[in-house]
Design a protein around this motif. Sequence first.
Motif, PDB file in Angstrom:
ATOM      1  N   GLY A 123      -1.994  64.990 148.781  1.00 18.05           N
ATOM      2  CA  GLY A 123      -2.456  66.335 149.107  1.00 18.05           C
ATOM      3  C   GLY A 123      -1.868  66.841 150.408  1.00 18.05           C
ATOM      4  N   ALA A 124      -1.807  65.963 151.410  1.00 18.53           N
ATOM      5  CA  ALA A 124      -1.217  66.357 152.688  1.00 18.53           C
ATOM      6  C   ALA A 124       0.270  66.647 152.545  1.00 18.53           C
ATOM      7  CB  ALA A 124      -1.442  65.259 153.728  1.00 18.53           C
ATOM      8  N   VAL A 125       0.979  65.815 151.797  1.00 22.12           N
ATOM      9  CA  VAL A 125       2.412  66.035 151.593  1.00 22.12           C
ATOM     10  C   VAL A 125       2.657  67.366 150.895  1.00 22.12           C
ATOM     11  CG1 VAL A 125       4.449  65.199 150.353  1.00 22.12           C
ATOM     12  CG2 VAL A 125       3.008  63.588 151.611  1.00 22.12           C
ATOM     13  N   ALA A 126       1.878  67.655 149.874  1.00 25.52           N
ATOM     14  CA  ALA A 126       2.070  68.905 149.119  1.00 25.52           C
ATOM     15  C   ALA A 126       1.887  70.128 150.003  1.00 25.52           C
ATOM     16  CB  ALA A 126       1.107  68.955 147.934  1.00 25.52           C
ATOM     17  N   VAL A 127       0.830  70.152 150.785  1.00 23.86           N
ATOM     18  CA  VAL A 127       0.559  71.314 151.640  1.00 23.86           C
ATOM     19  C   VAL A 127       1.625  71.449 152.714  1.00 23.86           C
ATOM     20  CG1 VAL A 127      -1.058  72.305 153.311  1.00 23.86           C
ATOM     21  CG2 VAL A 127      -1.912  71.299 151.177  1.00 23.86           C
ATOM     22  N   ALA A 128       2.023  70.337 153.316  1.00 21.65           N
ATOM     23  CA  ALA A 128       3.045  70.397 154.369  1.00 21.65           C
ATOM     24  C   ALA A 128       4.371  70.906 153.818  1.00 21.65           C
ATOM     25  CB  ALA A 128       3.218  69.016 154.997  1.00 21.65           C
ATOM     26  N   VAL A 129       4.759  70.446 152.638  1.00 18.34           N
ATOM     27  CA  VAL A 129       6.016  70.911 152.042  1.00 18.34           C
ATOM     28  C   VAL A 129       5.920  72.392 151.692  1.00 18.34           C
ATOM     29  CG1 VAL A 129       7.550  70.677 150.051  1.00 18.34           C
ATOM     30  CG2 VAL A 129       6.727  68.642 151.232  1.00 18.34           C
ATOM     31  N   ALA A 130       4.778  72.833 151.191  1.00 20.41           N
ATOM     32  CA  ALA A 130       4.608  74.257 150.891  1.00 20.41           C
ATOM     33  C   ALA A 130       4.767  75.100 152.153  1.00 20.41           C
ATOM     34  CB  ALA A 130       3.240  74.496 150.257  1.00 20.41           C
ATOM     35  N   ALA A 131       4.180  74.638 153.267  1.00 18.88           N
ATOM     36  CA  ALA A 131       4.319  75.383 154.531  1.00 18.88           C
ATOM     37  C   ALA A 131       5.765  75.385 155.009  1.00 18.88           C
ATOM     38  CB  ALA A 131       3.399  74.786 155.591  1.00 18.88           C
ATOM     39  N   ALA A 132       6.453  74.261 154.844  1.00 15.47           N
ATOM     40  CA  ALA A 132       7.862  74.201 155.243  1.00 15.47           C
ATOM     41  C   ALA A 132       8.704  75.162 154.420  1.00 15.47           C
ATOM     42  CB  ALA A 132       8.382  72.773 155.088  1.00 15.47           C
ATOM     43  N   ARG A 133       8.461  75.217 153.122  1.00 17.68           N
ATOM     44  CA  ARG A 133       9.194  76.147 152.258  1.00 17.68           C
ATOM     45  C   ARG A 133       8.882  77.593 152.637  1.00 17.68           C
ATOM     46  NH1 ARG A 133      13.373  73.292 150.716  1.00 17.68           N
ATOM     47  NH2 ARG A 133      12.829  71.482 149.441  1.00 17.68           N
ATOM     48  N   ALA A 134       7.640  77.844 153.036  1.00 14.51           N
ATOM     49  CA  ALA A 134       7.266  79.194 153.468  1.00 14.51           C
ATOM     50  C   ALA A 134       8.048  79.600 154.716  1.00 14.51           C
ATOM     51  CB  ALA A 134       5.764  79.254 153.734  1.00 14.51           C
ATOM     52  N   VAL A 135       8.210  78.673 155.653  1.00 14.47           N
ATOM     53  CA  VAL A 135       8.986  78.955 156.863  1.00 14.47           C
ATOM     54  C   VAL A 135      10.449  79.175 156.526  1.00 14.47           C
ATOM     55  CG1 VAL A 135       9.888  77.918 158.977  1.00 14.47           C
ATOM     56  CG2 VAL A 135       7.443  77.835 158.494  1.00 14.47           C
ATOM     57  N   ARG A 136      11.014  78.335 155.673  1.00 15.11           N
ATOM     58  CA  ARG A 136      12.416  78.495 155.294  1.00 15.11           C
ATOM     59  C   ARG A 136      12.663  79.892 154.719  1.00 15.11           C
ATOM     60  NH1 ARG A 136      16.082  74.333 154.180  1.00 15.11           N
ATOM     61  NH2 ARG A 136      15.483  72.336 155.065  1.00 15.11           N
ATOM     62  N   ALA A 137      11.753  80.340 153.858  1.00 19.08           N
ATOM     63  CA  ALA A 137      11.901  81.674 153.284  1.00 19.08           C
ATOM     64  C   ALA A 137      11.795  82.749 154.354  1.00 19.08           C
ATOM     65  CB  ALA A 137      10.836  81.900 152.208  1.00 19.08           C
ATOM     66  N   PRO A 168       7.762  82.282 143.096  1.00 24.43           N
ATOM     67  CA  PRO A 168       6.593  81.384 143.135  1.00 24.43           C
ATOM     68  C   PRO A 168       6.781  80.106 142.324  1.00 24.43           C
ATOM     69  CG  PRO A 168       5.877  83.660 142.882  1.00 24.43           C
ATOM     70  CD  PRO A 168       7.372  83.658 142.741  1.00 24.43           C
ATOM     71  N   GLU A 169       7.420  80.222 141.167  1.00 23.19           N
ATOM     72  CA  GLU A 169       7.617  79.037 140.341  1.00 23.19           C
ATOM     73  C   GLU A 169       8.553  78.045 141.037  1.00 23.19           C
ATOM     74  OE1 GLU A 169       8.694  77.866 135.719  1.00 23.19           O
ATOM     75  OE2 GLU A 169       8.768  79.955 136.382  1.00 23.19           O
ATOM     76  N   ARG A 170       9.572  78.564 141.699  1.00 27.55           N
ATOM     77  CA  ARG A 170      10.503  77.693 142.417  1.00 27.55           C
ATOM     78  C   ARG A 170       9.823  77.026 143.602  1.00 27.55           C
ATOM     79  NH1 ARG A 170      14.333  79.566 146.083  1.00 27.55           N
ATOM     80  NH2 ARG A 170      13.944  81.668 145.303  1.00 27.55           N
ATOM     81  N   LEU A 171       8.975  77.765 144.289  1.00 23.89           N
ATOM     82  CA  LEU A 171       8.249  77.194 145.419  1.00 23.89           C
ATOM     83  C   LEU A 171       7.371  76.031 144.952  1.00 23.89           C
ATOM     84  CD1 LEU A 171       6.524  79.097 148.296  1.00 23.89           C
ATOM     85  CD2 LEU A 171       5.368  77.202 147.197  1.00 23.89           C
ATOM     86  N   LEU A 172       6.627  76.237 143.871  1.00 22.63           N
ATOM     87  CA  LEU A 172       5.753  75.180 143.376  1.00 22.63           C
ATOM     88  C   LEU A 172       6.549  73.994 142.846  1.00 22.63           C
ATOM     89  CD1 LEU A 172       2.975  77.301 141.625  1.00 22.63           C
ATOM     90  CD2 LEU A 172       2.848  76.117 143.819  1.00 22.63           C
ATOM     91  N   ALA A 173       7.691  74.266 142.250  1.00 22.08           N
ATOM     92  CA  ALA A 173       8.534  73.174 141.766  1.00 22.08           C
ATOM     93  C   ALA A 173       9.022  72.317 142.919  1.00 22.08           C
ATOM     94  CB  ALA A 173       9.713  73.734 140.978  1.00 22.08           C
ATOM     95  N   SER A 174       9.363  72.940 144.049  1.00 21.22           N
ATOM     96  CA  SER A 174       9.840  72.177 145.203  1.00 21.22           C
ATOM     97  C   SER A 174       8.710  71.341 145.798  1.00 21.22           C
ATOM     98  CB  SER A 174      10.434  73.110 146.255  1.00 21.22           C
ATOM     99  OG  SER A 174       9.445  73.933 146.841  1.00 21.22           O
ATOM    100  N   VAL A 175       7.488  71.860 145.752  1.00 23.42           N
ATOM    101  CA  VAL A 175       6.345  71.085 146.237  1.00 23.42           C
ATOM    102  C   VAL A 175       6.108  69.884 145.334  1.00 23.42           C
ATOM    103  CG1 VAL A 175       3.845  71.123 146.598  1.00 23.42           C
ATOM    104  CG2 VAL A 175       5.250  73.053 147.375  1.00 23.42           C
ATOM    105  N   ALA A 176       6.076  70.123 144.027  1.00 21.25           N
ATOM    106  CA  ALA A 176       5.840  69.031 143.082  1.00 21.25           C
ATOM    107  C   ALA A 176       6.897  67.941 143.217  1.00 21.25           C
ATOM    108  CB  ALA A 176       5.812  69.571 141.653  1.00 21.25           C
ATOM    109  N   ALA A 177       8.142  68.338 143.458  1.00 20.91           N
ATOM    110  CA  ALA A 177       9.236  67.374 143.552  1.00 20.91           C
ATOM    111  C   ALA A 177       9.076  66.431 144.737  1.00 20.91           C
ATOM    112  CB  ALA A 177      10.570  68.110 143.652  1.00 20.91           C
ATOM    113  N   ALA A 178       8.343  66.862 145.767  1.00 16.04           N
ATOM    114  CA  ALA A 178       8.186  66.049 146.978  1.00 16.04           C
ATOM    115  C   ALA A 178       6.983  65.116 146.920  1.00 16.04           C
ATOM    116  CB  ALA A 178       8.058  66.966 148.197  1.00 16.04           C
TER     117      ALA A 178
END
Length: 304
Positions: free
Chosen positions: A164-178, A187-197
């Motif tokens: 859970g911590a990894v998923a949220v942190a990766v989502a925040a990182a992707r948000a910053v990158r964008a 949105p689908e790409r963002l969630l896919a990148s979270v799931a992949a991590a």
Amino acid sequence: MTFTLYPDTRLALARDSLAGLSVGDALGAQFFVPGRPTRSWQAELPAGPWVWSDDTEMACSVVAMLAEHGEIDQDGLALSFATHYDPARRYGAGAVGMLELIRAGTPWPVVAASAFDGQGSCGNGAAMRVAPLGAYFADSTSRVVAQARASAEVTHAHPEGIAGAVAVAVAAARAVRARLDGDRPDPERLLASVAAAVDPVTEVHRGVRRAAGLLGRPLPEVVDALGNGSRVTAQDTVAFTCWVAATHLGDYPAAIRACVEAGGDVDTTAAIAGGIVAAHTGVATDGGVPADWLAAREPLPDWA
């Protein structure tokens, strides 16, 4: 894009995320009364000050650690959690027991491993505090994952709590990158990148994948499929908050409203989604954390 963040920029991004997390926590708490139905979102929000909870207090320890050391020192983070722990901040019973033991001198690895009859905690506590860390390390997904794991392990030995911590942190990182790209990711790409991590054997991973298939669906249907934090586990909290953030990444007020209307553990879901979205929008910007909401939130502690 490939980029490297300077220390001051890292900290500014983390603090934007902390602002979104703490406002979401404090405002969400206004609509959450344990044992009663969640109040409906109203045109006029409650008068301030909005008092924040353990979500914010622990997130402040994470950001203070990053500001001082530039990375997670697990012994130092455990000490900070225990030192600043205030039971009036609505800590859960499991967290109270762990932090009391750490404060009394029990090593944190022993405390974390022995929780819940040796299973470790799969609660949403590691996820609720981690979004600013993802913003801080946004230029390296591998560091986001490693540092999120390190921050979680201090209190959560269960694989789901860590995921859970990894998923949220990766989502925040992707948000910053964008944000730095001047883009809003699909949105689908963002969630896919979270799931992949996230560890693919976990329910958190499967939940994030389900969330991608629910994009565009009505909120009640999403809650039925993913949960709303009412079980206070990473499994029924993180996928939902990632769905909210992916759906409303450019609109902080809409993200918080979705969490309120979903019910459940509102202060925590609003803290998680708010931390991710604010990492993208910033504060007092179009679509960002409103200045009057920030003013209504109880001030953060001086030590943070």
